[in-house]
Design a protein around this motif. Structure first.
Motif, PDB file in Angstrom:
ATOM      1  N   GLY A  89      18.707  87.181  51.015  1.00 51.27           N
ATOM      2  CA  GLY A  89      19.912  86.415  51.296  1.00 51.27           C
ATOM      3  C   GLY A  89      19.612  85.186  52.139  1.00 51.27           C
ATOM      4  O   GLY A  89      20.155  84.101  51.900  1.00 51.27           O
ATOM      5  N   LEU A 141      17.684  97.510  51.950  1.00 52.65           N
ATOM      6  CA  LEU A 141      17.625  96.983  53.311  1.00 52.65           C
ATOM      7  C   LEU A 141      16.497  95.970  53.453  1.00 52.65           C
ATOM      8  O   LEU A 141      16.665  94.910  54.074  1.00 52.65           O
ATOM      9  CB  LEU A 141      17.428  98.133  54.298  1.00 52.65           C
ATOM     10  N   LEU A 145      17.292  92.546  51.893  1.00 53.03           N
ATOM     11  CA  LEU A 145      18.341  91.717  52.483  1.00 53.03           C
ATOM     12  C   LEU A 145      17.819  90.343  52.891  1.00 53.03           C
ATOM     13  O   LEU A 145      18.579  89.381  52.968  1.00 53.03           O
ATOM     14  CB  LEU A 145      18.930  92.418  53.709  1.00 53.03           C
TER      15      LEU A 145
END
Length: 247
Positions: free
Chosen positions: A107, A101, A104
């Protein structure tokens, strides 16, 4: 009999200038990667790696796993979150989910880095592994677009060397210092990252950066460790909304 012979007047025309061979212009010098800032950033990352390695060793993780995670994950915050969950007695799958998490945000960094990453498949895949907070932020802070890829590569490779090396040193220190937080080693990473961000903030990105920082700071006391930076990415919505008003 002709007494006078008609003579041809002398040719007074100006001879055509001979074409001189033109020398080709010298090729433009290759962009020079900023090595000194990369060494400074890698040194700070190595200190964070020492903190991570000593904490992981104190939590009971095997040394090979600590160093392998530093090489393959290459994300200081996600590694620290993983170790923190394990050290507090959490299940391994919860630690993995929490670390994913936190990671992320890579990205978002990947979208920013795609503008200057190489187009060929193999170099692009290797460069994608070097995408992290420091390498992308430092590359985007370069004033000339031609210098972004060299800056990204030199910082990314320096971190790829410094972080596992620091983790290995931290594993050795973990047997001597059970509580590395007393040395303040965990403060090195936020300090370096804030310094890089301040250099890359412009008038266009000031509002999203301030919104994300405010949201992350407000959520820190109420969420698990490492979740606040992910929530700070909501600040990007202010940039989207601002662009929509312009259209």
């Amino acid at each position: 009999m002709c007494l006078f012979r008609r003579t041809r007047p002398p040719d007074t025309a100006t001879p055509a200038p001979t074409a001189t061979p033109t020398t080709p212009a010298p090729p433009a010098p290759a962009p020079v990667a900023p090595v000194a800032p990369a060494v400074a950033i890698a040194s700070a990352v190595a200190v964070v790696g020492v903190a991570y390695g000593s904490m992981a060793s104190a939590a009971g993780l095997p040394p090979w796993l600590v160093i392998l995670a530093a090489v393959l994950v290459l994300g200081a915050s996600s590694e620290l979150v993983f170790v923190g969950v394990i050290a507090s007695g959490g299940l391994p799958w919860i630690a993995v989910c929490a670390a994913l998490l936190v990671n992320l945000r890579n990205g978002v960094y990947g979208f920013s880095a795609s503008a200057f990453l190489p187009g060929r498949r193999v170099p692009r895949l290797f460069s994608a592994h070097l995408v992290n907070d420091e390498s992308v932020a430092f590359a985007l802070a370069q004033p000339h677009p031609a210098r972004r890829l060299p800056a990204f590569r030199v910082v990314g490779v320096a971190i790829l060397i410094a972080r596992p090396l620091g983790a290995a040193i931290g594993v050795l220190l973990g047997y001597v210092l059970p509580d590395p937080s007393r040395l303040g080693l965990d403060a090195a990473f936020p300090a370096v990252f804030v310094a890089i961000l301040l250099a890359s903030v412009t008038r266009r990105t000031a509002v999203p950066a301030a919104a994300g920082a405010t949201l992350a700071a407000a959520a820190t006391p109420f969420v698990a460790a490492g979740v606040a930076p992910v929530l700070g990415l909501i600040g990007l919505l202010t940039a989207v909304r601002k662009r929509g008003h312009r259209v």
